[in-house]
Design an enzyme around this catalytic site. Structure first.
Site, mmCIF file in Angstrom:
data_model
loop_
_atom_site.group_PDB
_atom_site.id
_atom_site.type_symbol
_atom_site.label_atom_id
_atom_site.label_comp_id
_atom_site.label_asym_id
_atom_site.label_seq_id
_atom_site.Cartn_x
_atom_site.Cartn_y
_atom_site.Cartn_z
ATOM 1 N N ARG A 258 78.409 8.656 -85.358
ATOM 2 C CA ARG A 258 78.811 9.234 -84.469
ATOM 3 C C ARG A 258 79.439 10.767 -85.145
ATOM 4 O O ARG A 258 79.826 10.557 -86.125
ATOM 5 C CB ARG A 258 79.666 8.812 -83.258
ATOM 6 C CG ARG A 258 81.067 8.444 -83.829
ATOM 7 C CD ARG A 258 81.666 7.654 -82.850
ATOM 8 N NE ARG A 258 83.163 7.399 -83.443
ATOM 9 C CZ ARG A 258 83.813 6.472 -83.060
ATOM 10 N NH1 ARG A 258 83.492 5.229 -82.106
ATOM 11 N NH2 ARG A 258 84.956 6.182 -83.823
ATOM 12 N N LYS B 209 42.393 -13.897 -43.243
ATOM 13 C CA LYS B 209 43.496 -14.678 -42.737
ATOM 14 C C LYS B 209 43.992 -15.682 -43.270
ATOM 15 O O LYS B 209 45.147 -15.841 -43.621
ATOM 16 C CB LYS B 209 43.003 -15.009 -41.306
ATOM 17 C CG LYS B 209 43.908 -15.887 -40.370
ATOM 18 C CD LYS B 209 43.779 -16.157 -39.045
ATOM 19 C CE LYS B 209 42.793 -17.403 -38.869
ATOM 20 N NZ LYS B 209 42.572 -17.507 -37.435
ATOM 21 N N ARG C 208 64.599 -10.143 -66.760
ATOM 22 C CA ARG C 208 63.048 -10.046 -66.788
ATOM 23 C C ARG C 208 62.407 -10.908 -67.560
ATOM 24 O O ARG C 208 62.889 -11.768 -68.494
ATOM 25 C CB ARG C 208 62.725 -8.595 -67.107
ATOM 26 C CG ARG C 208 62.944 -7.479 -65.907
ATOM 27 C CD ARG C 208 62.914 -6.083 -66.354
ATOM 28 N NE ARG C 208 61.609 -5.859 -66.957
ATOM 29 C CZ ARG C 208 61.305 -5.036 -67.654
ATOM 30 N NH1 ARG C 208 62.207 -3.957 -68.145
ATOM 31 N NH2 ARG C 208 60.107 -4.541 -68.028
ATOM 32 N N ALA D 215 82.173 2.099 -81.440
ATOM 33 C CA ALA D 215 81.894 2.651 -79.890
ATOM 34 C C ALA D 215 81.148 3.940 -79.872
ATOM 35 O O ALA D 215 81.478 4.727 -80.922
ATOM 36 C CB ALA D 215 83.219 2.647 -78.967
ATOM 37 N N LYS E 92 65.399 -8.052 -70.870
ATOM 38 C CA LYS E 92 63.720 -8.127 -71.108
ATOM 39 C C LYS E 92 63.311 -8.676 -72.269
ATOM 40 O O LYS E 92 63.538 -8.226 -73.450
ATOM 41 C CB LYS E 92 62.887 -6.675 -70.901
ATOM 42 C CG LYS E 92 61.588 -6.898 -70.419
ATOM 43 C CD LYS E 92 60.675 -5.823 -71.283
ATOM 44 C CE LYS E 92 60.606 -6.323 -72.874
ATOM 45 N NZ LYS E 92 59.522 -5.287 -73.459
ATOM 46 N N ARG F 51 42.591 -11.157 -34.881
ATOM 47 C CA ARG F 51 43.757 -11.050 -34.036
ATOM 48 C C ARG F 51 44.821 -10.811 -35.156
ATOM 49 O O ARG F 51 46.188 -10.425 -34.899
ATOM 50 C CB ARG F 51 44.138 -12.226 -33.206
ATOM 51 C CG ARG F 51 43.521 -12.080 -31.895
ATOM 52 C CD ARG F 51 43.625 -13.324 -30.961
ATOM 53 N NE ARG F 51 42.849 -14.366 -31.631
ATOM 54 C CZ ARG F 51 42.882 -15.741 -31.157
ATOM 55 N NH1 ARG F 51 43.973 -16.073 -30.219
ATOM 56 N NH2 ARG F 51 42.159 -16.626 -31.660
ATOM 57 N N GLN G 137 28.601 -18.983 -45.250
ATOM 58 C CA GLN G 137 28.087 -19.148 -43.766
ATOM 59 C C GLN G 137 28.131 -17.615 -43.548
ATOM 60 O O GLN G 137 28.806 -16.884 -43.301
ATOM 61 C CB GLN G 137 29.031 -19.749 -42.818
ATOM 62 C CG GLN G 137 28.441 -20.021 -41.381
ATOM 63 C CD GLN G 137 29.658 -20.406 -40.496
ATOM 64 O OE1 GLN G 137 30.638 -19.962 -40.476
ATOM 65 N NE2 GLN G 137 29.080 -20.655 -39.220
ATOM 66 N N GLY H 21 29.334 -20.050 -35.272
ATOM 67 C CA GLY H 21 30.106 -21.153 -34.564
ATOM 68 C C GLY H 21 30.385 -22.245 -35.568
ATOM 69 O O GLY H 21 29.926 -22.631 -36.459
ATOM 70 N N GLY I 82 35.439 -17.754 -40.589
ATOM 71 C CA GLY I 82 35.822 -16.770 -39.339
ATOM 72 C C GLY I 82 36.523 -15.491 -39.898
ATOM 73 O O GLY I 82 37.065 -15.357 -40.877
#
Ligand code: UD1
Ligand code: MG
Length: 464
Positions: free
Chosen positions: A449, A30, A342, A432, A360, A23, A82, A87, A19
């Site tokens: 650094r 559906k 993740r 750091a 991840k 609605r 079908q 019906g 069907g």
């Protein structure tokens, strides 16, 4: 028990799903709308599975490919097309070729009736076979029979089913309705289906007309009444989808609480049917546990957490607002708040993943900590490692992903970038603020650094 099994082995299930579902006002079929963590039709297929059917035939029409694709290939599952949809009687007729040469019982279900319990189906089939019926209709008494087919009885026995649109005012007073679920003996079924006509209010071939046809031919038609009429609720609109979702959620959560899980607010705990939760785990409001998730015992899953297809061992604390998918979190670990784990990550025993940290495809060893503001991707991190705030594995060069290895006991200073592929050896330190582009040997200190220069008296000179 053996006798029951023999009946079962000759059971064939037909599920109507051709069907349109107008609605729902949806571009999707559906029966593929989800409630309680599964597509509507998946609930029906699972309930039918309790009958151990030798064949399950889904009658599809409207968006047949989508439904077929969603259910996929399974042992014993077949599809009948079908086209056009004329019906429910016409729909069942389409299953005939799949059942040719078989005997036994056909159980007819609707793809949009997801609350049906396996025990109800077993009762239906057992009553049907033990009474030697040609057809058995599952009925219910409801407060509001509007829209349903009514069960018309003569001297207590079912004589016919009259659709709401075709019913007289007196028939509309009947509060016993047709659930649309039936058991049929296979032998007389398809010949009789061909004698159904379409001279009714909707111009459709009504399957329930079979009741009258059988009675006229002297065949035995029985009914089984379902105790809880909510079981046969069908979904025709978004409102009904929400109603059914709430009922499925209550059922699932009642089961979990009975097994020893604390749900602080059951109405806002959304726990899928295939999720396992151990006893003495506490689940706070607005938690979503999805897919094949396993949660151990004595865990605390705080508000706003979503966990998908993951394994959480015993005694884990997941603080508020974390998303964990496709990963393993081992016992005693603490996650979040605001962590994102993740797929293919593995958080070791007693490890800590703190706020605004993303993993991840990363293994974080036993007792290691990444407490603040980090991205750790494609990394293998040993035991007792400290990842300073703001550490980033630069795993992507724009084309390929590269691995980072941080060995046991290493210490990564805050705000460091580890440009992969790169390895930090056992017990090594990274200063750091470093941008590490070469391996740091075990036991060494890596500093990468700019060197600090202090210019004495610079401020005073500037003022002049
Ligand atoms: C049907 C019954 C009614 C019963 C009610 C219970 C008929 C004529 N009426 O009414 O007595 O009380 O269910 O919910 O059977 N379908 C097809 N092909 C078609 C038509 C329908 O596959 O050509 C499928 C639909 O997708 C749905 C099921 O059959 O899954 C029922 O059809 P629907 O139109 O919803 O029947 P109702 O009017 O609800
Ligand atoms: Mg319906």
């Amino acid at each position: 028990m053996q006798a029951t099994r023999d009946h079962m082995s000759h059971t064939h299930v037909v599920i109507l799903a051709a069907g349109k579902g107008t609605r729902m006002r949806s571009a999707d079929p559906k029966v593929l709308h989800r409630a309680g963590g599964l597509a509507l039709i998946e609930h029906v297929v699972r309930a039918a599975g309790a009958l151990e059917p030798s064949t399950t035939i889904v009658v599809v029409g409207h968006m047949a490919d989508r439904i077929q694709g969603a259910l996929g290939k399974r042992p014993g599952l077949r599809f009948a097309l079908q086209e056009p949809q004329l019906g429910t009687g016409h729909a069942l007729l389409q299953a005939e070729s799949h059942l040719a040469g078989h005997s036994g019982t056909v159980v007819l279900l609707s793809g949009d009736v997801p609350l049906l319990r396996p025990s109800t189906l077993r009762t239906l089939v057992e009553a049907h076979t033990s009474r030697g019926a040609a057809a058995t209709v599952l009925t219910a008494r409801v407060d509001c029979p509007q829209g349903y087919g009514r069960i018309v009885r003569q001297e207590g026995r079912i004589a016919a089913i009259v659709e709401h649109k075709d019913a007289t005012p007196a028939e509309r007073e009947i509060d016993e309705i047709n659930s649309g679920i039936y058991a049929f003996a296979l032998e007389p079924l398809f010949t009789a289906l061909r004698s159904i006509g379409a001279a009714n209010a909707q111009g459709e071939y009504y399957l329930p007309d079979l009741v009258k046809i059988y009675r006229e031919r002297g065949l035995v038609v029985e009914t089984v009444s379902v105790a809880d009429s909510r079981e046969i609720l069908g979904v025709n609109s978004r409102k009904e989808l929400a109603d059914v979702t709430a009922i499925l959620n209550t059922r699932r959560n009642d089961e979990l609480m009975a097994s020893g899980v604390t749900l602080v607010d059951p109405a806002s705990a959304w726990i899928g049917p295939d999720v396992v939760v151990g006893p003495d785990t506490v689940i706070h409001p607005n938690v979503y546990l999805e897919g094949r998730t396993h949660i151990g015992s004595n865990c605390e899953i705080n508000a706003g957490v979503r966990i998908i297809d993951s394994t959480i061992d015993n005694g884990v604390i997941v603080n508020n607002f974390c998303v964990i998918s496709g990963s393993h979190v081992r016992s005693g670990a603490r996650i979040g708040p605001f962590a994102h784990i993740r797929p293919l990550s593995d958080v070791g025993e007693d490890a800590h993943v703190g706020n605004f940290t993303e993993l991840k495809k990363t293994t974080l060893g036993k007792g290691s900590k990444a407490n603040h503001l980090s991205y750790l991707g494609d990394a293998t991190i040993g035991d007792k490692v400290n990842i300073g705030a703001g550490t980033i594995t630069c795993n992507y060069d724009g084309v390929h992903k590269h691995p980072t290895v941080i060995e046991d006991g290493a210490f990564i200073g805050s705000d460091s970038q580890l440009v992969a592929p790169v390895r930090v050896g056992k017990g090594a330190y990274v200063a750091a603020g470093s941008s590490i582009v070469e391996d740091v040997p075990a036991g060494a200190l890596g500093i990468a650094r700019g060197k600090q220069v202090n210019k004495d008296g610079w401020v005073e000179k500037k003022k002049k």
